[in-house]
Design a protein around this motif. Structure first.
Motif, PDB file in Angstrom:
ATOM      1  N   GLN A   1     110.949  28.086  31.457  1.00  0.00           N
ATOM      2  CA  GLN A   1     111.460  27.731  32.784  1.00  0.00           C
ATOM      3  C   GLN A   1     111.942  26.287  32.804  1.00  0.00           C
ATOM      4  O   GLN A   1     113.002  25.973  33.342  1.00  0.00           O
ATOM      5  N   ILE A   2     111.163  25.414  32.204  1.00  0.00           N
ATOM      6  CA  ILE A   2     111.555  24.004  32.130  1.00  0.00           C
ATOM      7  C   ILE A   2     112.854  23.876  31.342  1.00  0.00           C
ATOM      8  O   ILE A   2     113.777  23.160  31.745  1.00  0.00           O
ATOM      9  N   GLU A   3     112.937  24.602  30.233  1.00  0.00           N
ATOM     10  CA  GLU A   3     114.134  24.549  29.390  1.00  0.00           C
ATOM     11  C   GLU A   3     115.369  24.991  30.175  1.00  0.00           C
ATOM     12  O   GLU A   3     116.427  24.363  30.115  1.00  0.00           O
ATOM     13  N   LYS A   4     115.222  26.082  30.921  1.00  0.00           N
ATOM     14  CA  LYS A   4     116.350  26.597  31.690  1.00  0.00           C
ATOM     15  C   LYS A   4     116.808  25.577  32.736  1.00  0.00           C
ATOM     16  O   LYS A   4     117.996  25.381  32.962  1.00  0.00           O
ATOM     17  N   ARG A   5     115.839  24.933  33.374  1.00  0.00           N
ATOM     18  CA  ARG A   5     116.193  23.939  34.389  1.00  0.00           C
ATOM     19  C   ARG A   5     116.913  22.741  33.775  1.00  0.00           C
ATOM     20  O   ARG A   5     117.882  22.227  34.324  1.00  0.00           O
ATOM     21  N   LEU A   6     116.412  22.291  32.611  1.00  0.00           N
ATOM     22  CA  LEU A   6     117.071  21.179  31.919  1.00  0.00           C
ATOM     23  C   LEU A   6     118.493  21.559  31.541  1.00  0.00           C
ATOM     24  O   LEU A   6     119.444  20.794  31.745  1.00  0.00           O
ATOM     25  N   GLU A   7     118.630  22.756  30.995  1.00  0.00           N
ATOM     26  CA  GLU A   7     119.953  23.245  30.576  1.00  0.00           C
ATOM     27  C   GLU A   7     120.909  23.312  31.754  1.00  0.00           C
ATOM     28  O   GLU A   7     122.041  22.843  31.679  1.00  0.00           O
ATOM     29  N   CYS A   8     120.457  23.912  32.851  1.00  0.00           N
ATOM     30  CA  CYS A   8     121.325  24.087  34.019  1.00  0.00           C
ATOM     31  C   CYS A   8     121.690  22.744  34.647  1.00  0.00           C
ATOM     32  O   CYS A   8     122.824  22.545  35.092  1.00  0.00           O
ATOM     33  N   ALA A   9     120.742  21.834  34.680  1.00  0.00           N
ATOM     34  CA  ALA A   9     121.024  20.510  35.239  1.00  0.00           C
ATOM     35  C   ALA A   9     122.061  19.794  34.387  1.00  0.00           C
ATOM     36  O   ALA A   9     123.016  19.199  34.900  1.00  0.00           O
ATOM     37  N   ALA A  10     121.900  19.873  33.079  1.00  0.00           N
ATOM     38  CA  ALA A  10     122.843  19.211  32.169  1.00  0.00           C
ATOM     39  C   ALA A  10     124.216  19.874  32.246  1.00  0.00           C
ATOM     40  O   ALA A  10     125.251  19.204  32.288  1.00  0.00           O
ATOM     41  N   MET A  11     124.221  21.195  32.284  1.00  0.00           N
ATOM     42  CA  MET A  11     125.447  21.984  32.342  1.00  0.00           C
ATOM     43  C   MET A  11     126.292  21.616  33.570  1.00  0.00           C
ATOM     44  O   MET A  11     127.513  21.604  33.522  1.00  0.00           O
ATOM     45  N   SER A  12     125.617  21.308  34.678  1.00  0.00           N
ATOM     46  CA  SER A  12     126.357  20.987  35.902  1.00  0.00           C
ATOM     47  C   SER A  12     126.463  19.477  36.118  1.00  0.00           C
ATOM     48  O   SER A  12     126.806  19.006  37.192  1.00  0.00           O
TER      49      SER A  12
ATOM     50  N   PRO B   1     125.648  12.475  23.171  1.00  0.00           N
ATOM     51  CA  PRO B   1     124.519  11.640  22.716  1.00  0.00           C
ATOM     52  C   PRO B   1     124.625  10.196  23.206  1.00  0.00           C
ATOM     53  O   PRO B   1     123.646   9.460  23.173  1.00  0.00           O
ATOM     54  N   ASP B   2     125.794   9.814  23.700  1.00  0.00           N
ATOM     55  CA  ASP B   2     125.977   8.455  24.228  1.00  0.00           C
ATOM     56  C   ASP B   2     125.702   8.366  25.725  1.00  0.00           C
ATOM     57  O   ASP B   2     125.879   7.305  26.335  1.00  0.00           O
ATOM     58  N   THR B   3     125.285   9.456  26.340  1.00  0.00           N
ATOM     59  CA  THR B   3     124.944   9.455  27.763  1.00  0.00           C
ATOM     60  C   THR B   3     123.971   8.307  28.063  1.00  0.00           C
ATOM     61  O   THR B   3     122.999   8.093  27.331  1.00  0.00           O
ATOM     62  N   VAL B   4     124.241   7.595  29.141  1.00  0.00           N
ATOM     63  CA  VAL B   4     123.388   6.459  29.508  1.00  0.00           C
ATOM     64  C   VAL B   4     122.046   6.962  30.053  1.00  0.00           C
ATOM     65  O   VAL B   4     122.012   7.796  30.958  1.00  0.00           O
TER      66      VAL B   4
ATOM     67  N   ILE C   1     118.110  10.489  32.805  1.00  0.00           N
ATOM     68  CA  ILE C   1     119.214  10.867  31.919  1.00  0.00           C
ATOM     69  C   ILE C   1     120.466  10.925  32.791  1.00  0.00           C
ATOM     70  O   ILE C   1     120.522  11.713  33.742  1.00  0.00           O
ATOM     71  N   GLY C   2     121.425  10.085  32.502  1.00  0.00           N
ATOM     72  CA  GLY C   2     122.605   9.984  33.348  1.00  0.00           C
ATOM     73  C   GLY C   2     123.482  11.222  33.316  1.00  0.00           C
ATOM     74  O   GLY C   2     123.307  12.118  32.483  1.00  0.00           O
ATOM     75  N   SER C   3     124.445  11.263  34.233  1.00  0.00           N
ATOM     76  CA  SER C   3     125.508  12.267  34.178  1.00  0.00           C
ATOM     77  C   SER C   3     126.629  11.688  33.305  1.00  0.00           C
ATOM     78  O   SER C   3     126.512  10.572  32.785  1.00  0.00           O
ATOM     79  N   SER C   4     127.701  12.442  33.161  1.00  0.00           N
ATOM     80  CA  SER C   4     128.824  11.939  32.361  1.00  0.00           C
ATOM     81  C   SER C   4     129.466  10.718  33.025  1.00  0.00           C
ATOM     82  O   SER C   4     130.207   9.972  32.380  1.00  0.00           O
ATOM     83  N   LYS C   5     129.189  10.517  34.316  1.00  0.00           N
ATOM     84  CA  LYS C   5     129.783   9.403  35.065  1.00  0.00           C
ATOM     85  C   LYS C   5     128.919   8.147  35.044  1.00  0.00           C
ATOM     86  O   LYS C   5     129.359   7.078  35.463  1.00  0.00           O
ATOM     87  N   THR C   6     127.699   8.281  34.602  1.00  0.00           N
ATOM     88  CA  THR C   6     126.768   7.147  34.640  1.00  0.00           C
ATOM     89  C   THR C   6     127.208   6.060  33.655  1.00  0.00           C
ATOM     90  O   THR C   6     127.562   6.368  32.515  1.00  0.00           O
ATOM     91  N   THR C   7     127.183   4.826  34.114  1.00  0.00           N
ATOM     92  CA  THR C   7     127.606   3.724  33.245  1.00  0.00           C
ATOM     93  C   THR C   7     126.604   2.576  33.318  1.00  0.00           C
ATOM     94  O   THR C   7     125.648   2.626  34.101  1.00  0.00           O
ATOM     95  N   VAL C   8     126.848   1.558  32.497  1.00  0.00           N
ATOM     96  CA  VAL C   8     126.058   0.332  32.572  1.00  0.00           C
ATOM     97  C   VAL C   8     126.949  -0.768  33.139  1.00  0.00           C
ATOM     98  O   VAL C   8     128.053  -1.002  32.644  1.00  0.00           O
ATOM     99  N   LYS C   9     126.496  -1.396  34.215  1.00  0.00           N
ATOM    100  CA  LYS C   9     127.234  -2.498  34.834  1.00  0.00           C
ATOM    101  C   LYS C   9     126.330  -3.724  34.821  1.00  0.00           C
ATOM    102  O   LYS C   9     125.289  -3.726  35.485  1.00  0.00           O
TER     103      LYS C   9
END
Lengths: 245, 245
Positions: free
Chosen positions: B144-155, B186-189, B224-232
């Motif tokens: 269940q945890i795996e599925k949630r991680l996957e779905c969160a990352a997928m979206s 792998p470079d996700t912030v 764990i950031g999204s694809s939009k997360t950056t370092v400022k």
């Protein structure tokens, strides 16, 4: 410590008492409070000696630049946000713009976000894994919101919706319920809280089927349960799974 | 108002100042404070006149029953939780058991959860849609945890991990990074905060690749950031999408 200081302060849902002790302390020592008109009005009376600058909605960039500029001029400034400034608040935009004002030290003061404050009124709807999703498509493509709703429902996360509706987006909550309903039962336990900690505070439990037609506005927070969410003595509860029988 | 009252109080991350004014007020008027030893120790000094009952981890059901029983005997009782009692705290279990004590009125007092408090230290990592997922499989199947991680990352949701590791689950954070890495770069912030508002507070930004081998413990919160997360300017920021250039 830098002398040029900008605090980004989450004041919680609205009541003075739901502010953290730290937030109240920071607002007390701030010379200028800046924020969206509604939030400034909520706290103005508790910090009477300060200069208050309130700006209308949709002027976020101007508001943040003004806060940074006032801080850069040497004033102790607080940018006031409802809930937690770091959750759909001004924290992100302030940090995006802060590079232009290298002398200003920015400090975040966390607050109680609507997901927590509304949950406390309904019972314990987010006591297990959950997703927080805004239905506002002003800055986010609707397809992205749809995918997030789908994925959250697919993995049986509780979903907490911010900005479920506005004058322009009257039918978005119905749409979100339809998306979630692809994976979750129409009998899924849902809850809705309005005007948390403010005049007109109201809450209601209902099913996903009923939620589709429930009247939400921009001061409403919505909870869509997981398959495990139940009603216990009139409260919405998502159990963590402790065995107690 | 019922005379038999049980408050379920989130005290925030640990510092007295990060408690809400309401939480401090409720704890002040409570005759008995009950909670996990670590949390009771964090606040004991501020409320010296009270009876404090601390119980070890893994005794959640006993702790909640004790709180309800003491309240049923007529004492004003507060069940003390760290962060927000409604997010992986005792709020759910208390409400599940409360039916056995119909005379006791249960009231939740919301607090600043680790997702907010840690975010304030890192910058603004959860300033857009996010999922909160616990890596503890004590009460939740790992699939269940795996599925949630996957779905969160997928979206492309930002993911905030609670309980990323424990003595028994040393390699779970690495596993979670592998699951998220199926969809995110792998470079996700990413960011990590330890002992928020307590002695030994520490924070660090890193990539998803680096996070896999980062030393987490049960007092760590992970972002764990999204694809939009950056370092400022050294801060982790997930923009909402305001245009300002």
């Amino acid at each position: 410590m830098s002398e040029k200081k900008l605090y980004v302060v989450g004041i919680g849902p609205g009541e003075y008492e739901q502010m953290t002790i730290r937030a109240a302390g920071v607002l007390s020592k701030s010379q200028i409070l800046i924020g969206y008109t509604v939030y400034i009005d909520l706290i103005r009376e508790y910090f009477p000696a300060k200069e208050c600058v309130s700006t209308p909605m949709m002027k976020e960039v101007e508001r943040c630049r003004m806060a940074l500029e006032k801080a850069d001029q040497g004033h102790v400034v607080s940018m006031v946000c409802s809930g937690d400034a770091g959750i759909y608040g001004m924290a992100g935009l302030i940090l995006e713009l802060a590079g232009e004002y290298p002398q200003v030290e920015v400090e975040m003061v966390a607050g109680v976000t609507a997901a927590s404050a509304g949950a406390a009124l309904l019972g314990a709807p987010v006591c297990h894994d959950f997703a927080v999703i805004s239905l506002s498509d002003l800055l986010t493509p609707k397809e992205q919101i749809e995918k997030r709703l789908e994925c959250a429902a697919m993995s049986d996360l509780v979903i907490c919706l911010y900005n479920p509706a506005s004058r322009r987006r009257k039918d978005y909550l119905k749409w979100a319920c339809e998306v979630v309903g692809r994976y979750q039962s129409p009998d899924t336990v849902c809850g809705m809280v309005k005007n948390i900690g403010r005049e007109g505070q109201a809450m209601e439990l209902m099913t996903l089927r009923e939620l589709a037609d429930a009247p939400a506005d921009m001061f409403t927070t919505v909870y869509i349960g997981s398959s495990k969410t139940t009603v216990k003595n009139g409260r919405m509860v998502t159990p963590r799974g402790y065995r107690y029988v």
